[in-house]
Design an enzyme around this catalytic site. Structure first.
Site: not given
Length: 248
Positions: A94, A166, A234
């Site tokens: 990540h 991402e 989130g």
């Protein structure tokens, strides 16, 4: 036909009690989901969350792991510990791990190989910074990350893993790549996999989008040909929001 996969990365949020409550609330809301559903709580929440999801369609992932079997790595978790708990997935590489904890494409590759040794499905993250996108080197950056991160694997392993694209500039910033940008970039990632492992393998690899995914953005994103799911940050911390994304 690739089955969509939507995973919630809870990052450093939720106590054990809060994590169990969230999953309890989520279960009935997503019981008819047509995609694979994954939640990735913190290490301390894994046993309780695994217990709570028993008998449901929700799978559990970890947010990271070490590439060694054991040893003097204070604060780290070994893959066999996750395997023994019954964890299914593990997020690897990540952008926050790369940014704050010196994760490199080489360590990503070691972790991916080790995950497979312990029956864990890696969710391998890749992505470019704002500087890299504006410098028109997105493809070069992604090619480097994929070619090193996924090297020396078997075709069977590559077919099983999940890639999460991402764009770093879109994480937690409220900015998102346009659906066209996301689709095009994910298509490029698939081309890199094809160059490495062939078209059949590339066609089976599921590639998620992960950059400020919200209930209001998911439908259009999932309508795109190359996008096979989402790695949600989130918005996965509220059952209602996460369910709305899962049931797009």
């Amino acid at each position: 036909m690739r089955t969509a996969i939507i995973a919630g990365n809870w990052k450093m949020n939720k106590t054990v009690k809060e994590a169990v409550e969230l999953v309890k609330e989520l279960k009935p809301l997503v019981k008819d989901a047509k995609c694979d559903v994954v939640v990735c709580p913190t290490y301390v929440c894994l046993p309780a969350v695994l217990e709570e999801v028993k008998g449901s369609n929700i799978k559990v992932g970890a947010q990271n792991m070490h590439f060694e079997e054991s040893g003097a790595y204070t604060g780290e978790i070994a893959p066999k510990m996750l395997e023994e708990l019954g964890v299914h997935y593990v997020i690897i590489g990540h952008s926050e791990r790369r940014q704050y904890f010196n994760e490199t494409d080489e360590t990503v590759n070691k972790k991916v190989k080790k995950a497979f040794e312990h029956n864990l499905i890696p969710i391998v993250c890749c992505g470019e910074s704002l500087e890299e996108r504006e410098g028109n080197i997105t493809e070069k950056v992604l090619e480097g990350q994929i070619k090193v991160g996924l090297k020396e694997l078997s075709k069977e392993q590559v077919e099983k893993l999940v890639i999460a694209y991402e764009p770093i500039w879109a994480i937690g910033t409220g900015k998102t790549a346009t659906d066209e940008q996301a689709n095009e970039t994910i298509g490029y990632i698939r081309t890199v996999v094809k160059d490495m492992y062939g078209e059949n393998v590339a066609d089976k690899v599921r590639i998620q989008y992960g950059g400020s995914v919200k209930p209001g953005t998911i439908k259009a994103q999932m309508a795109k040909e190359e996008i096979d799911g989402a790695l949600v940050g989130g918005a996965s911390l509220k059952a209602e929001d996460f369910a709305a994304i899962i049931n797009y």
